[in-house]
Design an enzyme around this catalytic site. Structure first.
Site, short mmCIF file in Angstrom:
data_model
loop_
_atom_site.label_atom_id
_atom_site.label_comp_id
_atom_site.label_asym_id
_atom_site.label_seq_id
_atom_site.Cartn_x
_atom_site.Cartn_y
_atom_site.Cartn_z
N ASP A 156 44.26 63.26 53.62
CA ASP A 156 45.65 62.94 53.97
C ASP A 156 46.18 61.83 53.09
O ASP A 156 46.85 60.91 53.55
CB ASP A 156 45.74 62.55 55.44
N VAL B 207 50.08 52.20 65.71
CA VAL B 207 49.33 51.11 65.10
C VAL B 207 49.93 49.79 65.53
O VAL B 207 51.15 49.60 65.49
CB VAL B 207 49.34 51.22 63.56
N GLY C 171 52.65 57.32 63.86
CA GLY C 171 52.55 58.56 63.12
C GLY C 171 51.79 59.59 63.90
O GLY C 171 51.47 59.41 65.08
N GLY C 172 51.47 60.70 63.24
CA GLY C 172 50.79 61.78 63.90
C GLY C 172 49.39 61.44 64.33
O GLY C 172 48.82 62.10 65.19
N MET C 173 48.81 60.41 63.72
CA MET C 173 47.44 60.02 64.07
C MET C 173 47.40 58.87 65.07
O MET C 173 46.35 58.29 65.30
CB MET C 173 46.67 59.66 62.80
N ILE D 40 53.28 47.89 64.64
CA ILE D 40 53.58 47.88 63.22
C ILE D 40 53.70 49.28 62.62
O ILE D 40 54.02 49.43 61.44
CB ILE D 40 52.53 47.08 62.43
N GLY D 41 53.45 50.33 63.40
CA GLY D 41 53.55 51.67 62.83
C GLY D 41 53.32 52.75 63.85
O GLY D 41 52.82 52.50 64.95
#
Length: 374
Positions: free
Chosen positions: A134, A26, A21-23, A18-19
């Site tokens: 953030d 997901v 990113g830099g972290m 579902i996602g």
């Protein structure tokens, strides 16, 4: 390591991605023990291979798990299997605020309730000693019923390379390319001190909140650049275009927004609770002098105190009158006494200020009559 639908991580079975990113990536997963859907944030491999960073992250995760607020996405735990370590998070349905803003500016009467809930989430976290670091529209979800959930509290601090490192190495600067030549990243929401790699406190969240609120109301990026370096340059050197704010934004709130985006943290609002009060309209009674350019939020709240004091005074007066009518003891009324005293026919009775023959005592209880006749 990317996960595919059907992959299990402990009791969690992955159902969809579902996602990203830099972290980390997901995934949506099913908790087979508690029979509920959760979100799994898989931590980057470079992060999990560093024992010191991993230990520090686990300490941070325990603090984040202690946050309990209706506007903060919950952390359920940590899970590790097959060399993959993931955070188990509350699955929040609904679009991100970034997706909502992409459709255009949000009307003031709809945007301010969203902003208020974001501020309440930050306020609760700050009281617990947690800084988001953030905050951005992509980390905020808005449910269909209007409930706001702020996600990823404190993860930027937990995942960074050094306690206060070079911002170019921070995962918050990892960009996601949407189009050729278009770079979007959270550098646009960094406070100037954070962009310089200096230590930050809750005032960095106040800055980010101000940027997010402006984007809610205008539908446009505040510090937009073609790449990370240009974006940071705008953060450090440029001012927002305040003319873009809708005319329906209360002047006092506009003044508070200016203070949210003061580049010097000493001149910035120190507490997001002050911004929340401004969003709620607590200072809209004319008590603040905003000046021609929005001014600085400060001044006296005497204008709000006077009506309150007048109301209290009126209440006290009415209460006293009621007590006098109902509770006060009745006044003493003397009994009326009647008598007749006859003077001799030859005696004259003089009543006057000089040598009177008849006088009444001051309290009215005695009558004195003087006569020369026996």
């Amino acid at each position: 390591m990317p996960l595919t639908p059907g992959t299990t991580l402990g009791p969690y079975q992955v159902t969809a991605k579902i996602g990203e990113g830099g972290m980390g990536e997901v995934y949506q997963a099913r908790d087979t023990k508690l029979d509920r859907d959760v979100a799994l944030k898989v931590l980057p491999e470079a992060f999990t291979s560093d024992p010191d960073r991993l230990a520090r992250f686990e300490r941070e995760a325990k603090v984040l798990a202690s946050l309990n607020h209706p506007n903060i996405g919950s952390i359920y735990g940590l899970e590790e299997a097959h060399g993959v370590r993931a955070l188990v998070l509350e699955l929040v349905e609904g679009p991100t605020l970034a997706e909502r803003i992409a459709r255009g500016p949000i009307a003031v009467d709809e945007g301010l309730p969203i902003a208020r809930q974001i501020a309440e989430a930050l306020e609760a976290a700050h009281e617990a000693g947690v800084i988001h670091r953030d905050l951005k529209p992509a980390n905020i979800k808005v449910r269909e019923d209007g409930t706001v959930k702020v996600l990823d509290f404190g993860l930027a601090k937990a995942l960074e390379t050094m306690p206060e490192g070079d911002p170019s190495q921070s995962p918050t600067l990892t960009a996601v390319g949407t189009q050729m030549g278009m770079i979007m990243g959270t550098a646009a929401y960094m406070s100037p001190e954070q962009a310089r790699g200096k230590p930050v406190d809750k005032r960095a969240d106040v800055w980010a909140f101000g940027v997010v609120l402006i984007e809610i109301l205008t539908g446009r990026s505040v510090f937009e650049g073609e790449d990370v370096s240009l974006t940071l340059s705008r953060v450090l050197q440029h001012e927002p275009d305040w003319r873009l704010l809708p005319s329906s934004v209360p002047p006092v709130l506009a003044a508070f927004l200016r203070r949210c985006l003061a580049k010097n943290p000493k001149q910035r609002l120190h507490d997001v609770a002050d911004v929340r009060l401004a969003v709620e309209g607590a200072f809209d009674s004319g008590a603040l002098d905003t000046g021609n350019n929005g001014g600085s939020p400060g001044g006296s709240q005497w204008g709000r105190f006077v009506p309150f004091a007048a109301g209290v005074g009126l209440t006290a007066i009415l209460g006293t009158l009621l007590w006098l009518l109902v509770e006060a003891p009745p006044a003493r009324v003397a009994q009326v006494a009647r008598f007749v005293a006859s003077a001799p026919p030859s005696a004259a009775v003089t009543i006057g200020p000089r040598y009177p023959d008849l006088a009444l005592s001051p309290d009215g209880s005695l009558v004195v009559y003087r006569s020369d006749n026996p």
